[in-house]
Design a protein around this motif. Structure first.
Motif, PDB file in Angstrom:
ATOM      1  N   GLN A   1       0.829  -1.198   0.000  1.00 20.60           N
ATOM      2  CA  GLN A   1       0.000   0.000   0.000  1.00 20.60           C
ATOM      3  C   GLN A   1       0.871   1.258   0.000  1.00 20.60           C
ATOM      4  OE1 GLN A   1      -1.905   1.012   3.916  1.00 20.60           O
ATOM      5  NE2 GLN A   1      -1.099  -0.974   4.518  1.00 20.60           N
ATOM      6  N   ASP A   2       0.265   2.381  -0.386  1.00 21.42           N
ATOM      7  CA  ASP A   2       0.990   3.643  -0.342  1.00 21.42           C
ATOM      8  C   ASP A   2       1.335   3.998   1.099  1.00 21.42           C
ATOM      9  OD1 ASP A   2       0.733   3.777  -3.049  1.00 21.42           O
ATOM     10  OD2 ASP A   2      -0.652   5.479  -3.075  1.00 21.42           O
ATOM     11  N   LEU A   3       2.568   4.474   1.312  1.00 22.82           N
ATOM     12  CA  LEU A   3       3.056   4.862   2.635  1.00 22.82           C
ATOM     13  C   LEU A   3       3.604   6.282   2.518  1.00 22.82           C
ATOM     14  CD1 LEU A   3       5.036   1.578   3.400  1.00 22.82           C
ATOM     15  CD2 LEU A   3       2.745   2.150   4.226  1.00 22.82           C
ATOM     16  N   LEU A   4       3.041   7.207   3.285  1.00 20.81           N
ATOM     17  CA  LEU A   4       3.402   8.611   3.140  1.00 20.81           C
ATOM     18  C   LEU A   4       3.852   9.204   4.460  1.00 20.81           C
ATOM     19  CD1 LEU A   4       0.339   9.716   0.968  1.00 20.81           C
ATOM     20  CD2 LEU A   4       2.576   8.929   0.167  1.00 20.81           C
ATOM     21  N   SER A   5       4.999   9.881   4.444  1.00 20.72           N
ATOM     22  CA  SER A   5       5.477  10.607   5.617  1.00 20.72           C
ATOM     23  C   SER A   5       6.208  11.856   5.139  1.00 20.72           C
ATOM     24  CB  SER A   5       6.410   9.731   6.467  1.00 20.72           C
ATOM     25  OG  SER A   5       7.657   9.550   5.812  1.00 20.72           O
ATOM     26  N   THR A   6       6.740  12.628   6.072  1.00 18.00           N
ATOM     27  CA  THR A   6       7.406  13.879   5.712  1.00 18.00           C
ATOM     28  C   THR A   6       8.607  13.658   4.800  1.00 18.00           C
ATOM     29  OG1 THR A   6       6.725  14.898   7.795  1.00 18.00           O
ATOM     30  CG2 THR A   6       8.567  15.936   6.643  1.00 18.00           C
ATOM     31  N   ALA A   7       9.378  12.598   5.043  1.00 17.50           N
ATOM     32  CA  ALA A   7      10.646  12.412   4.324  1.00 17.50           C
ATOM     33  C   ALA A   7      10.706  11.124   3.514  1.00 17.50           C
ATOM     34  CB  ALA A   7      11.818  12.465   5.307  1.00 17.50           C
ATOM     35  N   LEU A   8       9.646  10.335   3.497  1.00 24.15           N
ATOM     36  CA  LEU A   8       9.608   9.076   2.751  1.00 24.15           C
ATOM     37  C   LEU A   8       8.218   8.906   2.149  1.00 24.15           C
ATOM     38  CD1 LEU A   8      10.916   5.598   3.870  1.00 24.15           C
ATOM     39  CD2 LEU A   8       8.543   5.848   3.155  1.00 24.15           C
ATOM     40  N   ARG A   9       8.191   8.527   0.881  1.00 17.89           N
ATOM     41  CA  ARG A   9       6.926   8.243   0.219  1.00 17.89           C
ATOM     42  C   ARG A   9       7.038   6.961  -0.584  1.00 17.89           C
ATOM     43  NH1 ARG A   9       5.452  14.120  -2.538  1.00 17.89           N
ATOM     44  NH2 ARG A   9       5.007  15.265  -0.607  1.00 17.89           N
ATOM     45  N   TYR A  10       6.047   6.102  -0.410  1.00 16.61           N
ATOM     46  CA  TYR A  10       5.945   4.943  -1.291  1.00 16.61           C
ATOM     47  C   TYR A  10       4.606   5.066  -2.003  1.00 16.61           C
ATOM     48  CZ  TYR A  10       6.337   0.258  -3.170  1.00 16.61           C
ATOM     49  OH  TYR A  10       6.443  -0.794  -4.042  1.00 16.61           O
ATOM     50  N   GLU A  11       4.651   5.464  -3.270  1.00 18.29           N
ATOM     51  CA  GLU A  11       3.445   5.731  -4.038  1.00 18.29           C
ATOM     52  C   GLU A  11       3.520   5.032  -5.389  1.00 18.29           C
ATOM     53  OE1 GLU A  11       1.792  10.049  -3.300  1.00 18.29           O
ATOM     54  OE2 GLU A  11       3.940  10.170  -3.741  1.00 18.29           O
ATOM     55  N   LYS A  12       2.429   4.361  -5.743  1.00 16.01           N
ATOM     56  CA  LYS A  12       2.329   3.709  -7.052  1.00 16.01           C
ATOM     57  C   LYS A  12       3.539   2.824  -7.324  1.00 16.01           C
ATOM     58  CE  LYS A  12      -0.502   7.455  -8.906  1.00 16.01           C
ATOM     59  NZ  LYS A  12      -0.635   8.520  -9.948  1.00 16.01           N
ATOM     60  N   ASN A  13       3.887   2.025  -6.325  1.00 14.97           N
ATOM     61  CA  ASN A  13       4.981   1.049  -6.428  1.00 14.97           C
ATOM     62  C   ASN A  13       6.357   1.683  -6.650  1.00 14.97           C
ATOM     63  OD1 ASN A  13       3.188  -1.188  -6.193  1.00 14.97           O
ATOM     64  ND2 ASN A  13       2.637  -0.911  -8.348  1.00 14.97           N
ATOM     65  N   THR A  14       6.511   2.928  -6.195  1.00 15.83           N
ATOM     66  CA  THR A  14       7.800   3.603  -6.314  1.00 15.83           C
ATOM     67  C   THR A  14       8.163   4.239  -4.976  1.00 15.83           C
ATOM     68  OG1 THR A  14       7.309   4.114  -8.634  1.00 15.83           O
ATOM     69  CG2 THR A  14       9.139   5.307  -7.610  1.00 15.83           C
ATOM     70  N   LEU A  15       9.415   4.056  -4.552  1.00 12.48           N
ATOM     71  CA  LEU A  15       9.899   4.617  -3.296  1.00 12.48           C
ATOM     72  C   LEU A  15      10.626   5.926  -3.572  1.00 12.48           C
ATOM     73  CD1 LEU A  15      10.493   4.461  -0.241  1.00 12.48           C
ATOM     74  CD2 LEU A  15      12.471   3.015  -0.774  1.00 12.48           C
ATOM     75  N   TYR A  16      10.224   6.979  -2.857  1.00 12.94           N
ATOM     76  CA  TYR A  16      10.851   8.281  -2.975  1.00 12.94           C
ATOM     77  C   TYR A  16      11.407   8.711  -1.622  1.00 12.94           C
ATOM     78  CZ  TYR A  16       8.128   8.574  -7.318  1.00 12.94           C
ATOM     79  OH  TYR A  16       7.581   8.323  -8.556  1.00 12.94           O
ATOM     80  N   ILE A  17      12.586   9.304  -1.642  1.00 13.94           N
ATOM     81  CA  ILE A  17      13.239   9.815  -0.446  1.00 13.94           C
ATOM     82  C   ILE A  17      13.439  11.320  -0.601  1.00 13.94           C
ATOM     83  CG2 ILE A  17      15.357   9.764   0.937  1.00 13.94           C
ATOM     84  CD1 ILE A  17      13.737   7.224   1.244  1.00 13.94           C
ATOM     85  N   LEU A  18      13.071  12.102   0.424  1.00 10.48           N
ATOM     86  CA  LEU A  18      13.302  13.537   0.395  1.00 10.48           C
ATOM     87  C   LEU A  18      14.788  13.820   0.608  1.00 10.48           C
ATOM     88  CD1 LEU A  18      12.111  16.427   0.334  1.00 10.48           C
ATOM     89  CD2 LEU A  18      11.881  16.249   2.835  1.00 10.48           C
ATOM     90  N   ASP A  19      15.385  14.588  -0.271  1.00  8.51           N
ATOM     91  CA  ASP A  19      16.805  14.922  -0.155  1.00  8.51           C
ATOM     92  C   ASP A  19      16.976  16.000   0.915  1.00  8.51           C
ATOM     93  OD1 ASP A  19      19.452  15.631  -0.390  1.00  8.51           O
ATOM     94  OD2 ASP A  19      19.433  15.786  -2.580  1.00  8.51           O
ATOM     95  N   GLN A  20      17.387  15.576   2.109  1.00 14.20           N
ATOM     96  CA  GLN A  20      17.483  16.506   3.233  1.00 14.20           C
ATOM     97  C   GLN A  20      18.709  17.408   3.165  1.00 14.20           C
ATOM     98  OE1 GLN A  20      16.454  14.986   7.130  1.00 14.20           O
ATOM     99  NE2 GLN A  20      15.308  13.283   6.250  1.00 14.20           N
TER     100      GLN A  20
END
Length: 340
Positions: free
Chosen positions: A2-21
């Protein structure tokens, strides 16, 4: 998954994204992180950071790789590579231990996804519990001091030490926070000040070496910090400079609290002497690097001592604020810290 959303990490539509801090607070850029090499790079470059967040990010990546069809030996290798990416942050080891247990099951693809999702939502709950436990300690506190960054950029929930500060502010708006800039990478000046401002919590940035002056003037009521690893005896590792604050707090008789979830406890580590401390690139001290580029102000090739963390002995800690409660020295001696 399932989609997982937080301030610095997102897992959306089978793709993992990391916020570049490393680009905060002036630029928000999300990085796609779809393989182990990419995750190791964002961890070691501190594009993503915070012991709880690192553990969750790696767990989500392993679950993603399982869904992409990786077999058991490949996933086991991925876990081992990720485990070695940040040696001090024990949340990473504890989370990946759970992922390894899931990998050992017959239907390991489904179990890895289930475990990663559990760890993600558990962290949100742990942060809330720490916030509520710690805020009770700050009823008569106005000026707080914190070090490094311990908010929603370091977890998938509301944070560790900053979650306590946020909850205390909600309970009693008469809160002001002194923010150590946190040399050499300025996680306080860049990240904590930004998070507090977003929360409308009054704050003032100080250089790390100004904290003693404030304490001497009676302008600090309590100090709250996070942790990357807590030993069984209560010693803990945190961002370099934390030990300085603990010594100063002890001298000035100021309450000093460490805030962390149970996943930060290393049940196999008897004392701080056994905590590995990562040594980082000397250029972080020779100059400064950020979204603006890099500036070196020291002589080229100057020798540098640059440990990422230091270890604070338990005798300097007033209380350990965990999701399971607030523990004092006698509780630590009785072994209550590790009973989850």
């Amino acid at each position: 998954m399932q989609d997982l959303l937080s301030t610095a990490l997102r897992y959306e539509k089978n793709t993992l994204y990391i916020l570049d801090q490393t680009l905060l607070p002036h630029e928000m850029k999300w990085l796609e992180c779809s393989d182990v090499d990419a995750m190791v790079e964002v961890i070691q470059s501190l594009r993503t950071r915070g012991a709880p967040l690192i553990g969750i990010a790696c767990s989500v990546l392993v679950a993603h790789l399982a869904e992409q069809g990786m077999d058991k030996p490949q996933l086991a290798h991925a876990i081992e590579v990720l485990r070695a990416s940040r040696p001090t942050a024990v949340n990473l080891m504890n989370n990946l231990q759970e992922m390894s247990a899931a990998l050992a099951s017959e239907n390991y693809h489904q179990q890895l996804v289930k475990t990663a999702e559990k760890l993600f939502f558990e962290d949100i709950s742990l942060c809330q519990q720490m916030a509520e436990n710690g805020a009770k300690l700050l009823k008569n506190c106005h000026n707080l001091l914190t070090h490094c960054n311990t908010g929603s950029l370091a977890t998938v929930g509301m944070g560790t030490a900053l979650s306590v500060i946020q909850q205390a502010y909600k309970n009693n708006e008469n809160i002001h926070v002194y923010v150590d800039e946190t040399r050499p990478l300025l996680q306080g000046g860049r990240l904590t000040a930004w998070e507090l401002s977003e929360l409308n919590i009054p704050n003032t940035i100080i250089c790390d070496n100004m904290a003693a002056s404030l304490m001497a003037k009676g302008q600090v009521d309590a100090i709250l910090v996070g942790a990357d690893r807590i030993a069984v005896n209560g010693d803990f590792a945190n961002k370099i400079g934390t030990y300085n604050l603990a010594v100063l707090a002890d001298y000035h008789d100021i309450p000093f609290y460490v805030v962390a979830p149970y996943t930060t406890i290393d049940v196999d580590c008897l004392s701080g002497e056994n905590i590995p401390v990562e040594q980082r690139d000397g250029d972080e001290v020779r100059g400064v690097k950020g979204s603006f580029g890099q500036v070196l102000w020291s002589p080229e090739g100057a020798k540098v001592y640059n440990p990422a963390f230091d270890v604070t002995p338990a005798k300097l800690v007033t209380g350990w604020v965990l999701d399971t409660g607030v523990f004092e020295a006698e509780d630590i001696k009785a072994g209550k810290l590790v009973k989850h």
